[in-house]
Design a protein around this motif. Structure first.
Motif, mmCIF file in Angstrom:
data_model
loop_
_atom_site.group_PDB
_atom_site.id
_atom_site.type_symbol
_atom_site.label_atom_id
_atom_site.label_comp_id
_atom_site.label_asym_id
_atom_site.label_seq_id
_atom_site.Cartn_x
_atom_site.Cartn_y
_atom_site.Cartn_z
ATOM 1 N N ALA A 62 -21.268 7.946 68.975
ATOM 2 C CA ALA A 62 -22.214 8.929 69.515
ATOM 3 C C ALA A 62 -23.291 8.232 70.345
ATOM 4 O O ALA A 62 -23.863 7.226 69.930
ATOM 5 N N LYS A 63 -23.547 8.760 71.519
ATOM 6 C CA LYS A 63 -24.555 8.174 72.405
ATOM 7 C C LYS A 63 -25.948 8.640 72.001
ATOM 8 O O LYS A 63 -26.122 9.706 71.419
ATOM 9 N N ASP A 64 -26.937 7.826 72.345
ATOM 10 C CA ASP A 64 -28.325 8.156 71.999
ATOM 11 C C ASP A 64 -28.744 9.490 72.597
ATOM 12 O O ASP A 64 -29.449 10.280 71.960
ATOM 13 N N VAL A 65 -28.337 9.764 73.824
ATOM 14 C CA VAL A 65 -28.724 11.003 74.492
ATOM 15 C C VAL A 65 -28.089 12.203 73.790
ATOM 16 O O VAL A 65 -28.700 13.279 73.685
ATOM 17 N N GLU A 66 -26.851 12.042 73.281
ATOM 18 C CA GLU A 66 -26.185 13.122 72.547
ATOM 19 C C GLU A 66 -26.890 13.388 71.218
ATOM 20 O O GLU A 66 -27.076 14.542 70.825
#
Length: 292
Positions: A62-66
């Motif tokens: 999971a990406k930080d922005v997500e």
């Protein structure tokens, strides 16, 4: 001789008044406490419901922005009380503190996942609603799993419903007991003056004239008893608020004022009605029946 008899009669009268005020105070106090419990049951239940968290576990990919976007979405959702991100490092530190052993050092890696703890508003804390919320969140491709303590939710809701019904039944029971006890005390008080009532009636006094002082005395005793009961209730409420400030039991002043006003009205109303019917009974008796 006459003076000593008058003193004896005065002592009996004071004792009778004291017993009426004391018994009325006790039953009104118990009734008031139960009333506060009934009205605060939902508030207490909501407090414990909102301590239950829905945990959203996130994939390592999971990406930080997500994650940030999901946290904001969850925080703004209608069912959310609050939402907090818990990193895998924080989760590991918390677990290490709980078990008293550094499992990360033992395993050589941290097997935990980043997560978001979502605290749900009380109206949405039920097995069906939480399942629906969990299914909606799980649709995100970077969400690994959504979990909550379903048995705890079911047990909590069942216990809250059971306690609520129990308090309501107890409140109704004590209301009936209160009316009977106060009525009995008032009748005993009037019974001690039955000969005075009949004497006044025999010299031509009207029923309304005879009844008026008895009713007024009963109302005064009801007001005194209600004030004493309210003082006791205020003390209990103050202690409960200081002991459990997180429940905010004393914050709803309108609700508390309504309960206090209700106790005052009940105290006056029951004593008034009881006094009316008690005096009416002796007014309707024949003189020879006063001795039975």
């Amino acid at each position: 001789m006459s003076s000593s008899f008058e003193k004896y009669q005065k002592k009996r009268l004071i004792s009778s008044y004291f017993s009426v005020v004391l018994s009325t105070t006790l039953v009104l106090f118990l009734l008031g406490i139960l009333g506060l419990l009934v009205l605060n049951t939902k508030k207490v239940a909501d407090y414990y419901k909102e301590k239950i968290a829905l945990t959203v576990y996130l994939k390592d990919s999971a990406k930080d922005v997500e994650i940030e976007q999901l946290q904001k979405t969850l925080a703004l959702a209608t069912y959310t009380k609050s939402a907090a991100f818990v990193s895998k490092e924080t989760a590991a530190a918390n677990l290490t503190a709980d078990i008293g052993e550094d499992f990360v050092e033992y395993l050589g890696e941290n097997p935990l996942l980043n997560s978001i703890d979502v605290y749900i508003k009380s109206d949405f804390v039920s097995g069906e609603k939480l399942d629906s919320i969990a299914a909606e969140i799980t649709e995100k491709n970077f969400v690994e799993e959504v979990s909550f303590d379903k048995p705890l939710v079911s047990k909590l809701n069942a216990n809250i419903k059971r306690i609520g019904y129990g308090i309501l039944i107890a409140c109704i029971f004590f209301a009936i007991v209160a009316a009977l006890l106060i009525n009995s005390s008032i009748r005993l008080s009037v019974y001690a003056k039955r000969f005075t009532i009949k004497t006044m009636q025999m010299v031509g006094a009207t029923k309304g004239f005879i009844r008026k002082p008895f009713i007024w005395n009963s109302i005064k005793m009801g007001i005194i008893a209600a004030i004493l009961a309210l003082a006791g209730m205020a003390g209990v409420l103050y202690y409960a608020h200081k002991t459990l400030p997180q429940l905010q039991l004393a914050n709803d002043q309108l609700l508390i004022g309504a309960v206090f006003a209700g106790i005052l009205v009940i105290g006056v109303l029951i004593t008034l009605v009881s006094s009316f019917f008690a005096t009416q009974r002796f007014l309707n008796l024949r003189t020879d029946q006063l001795y039975y």
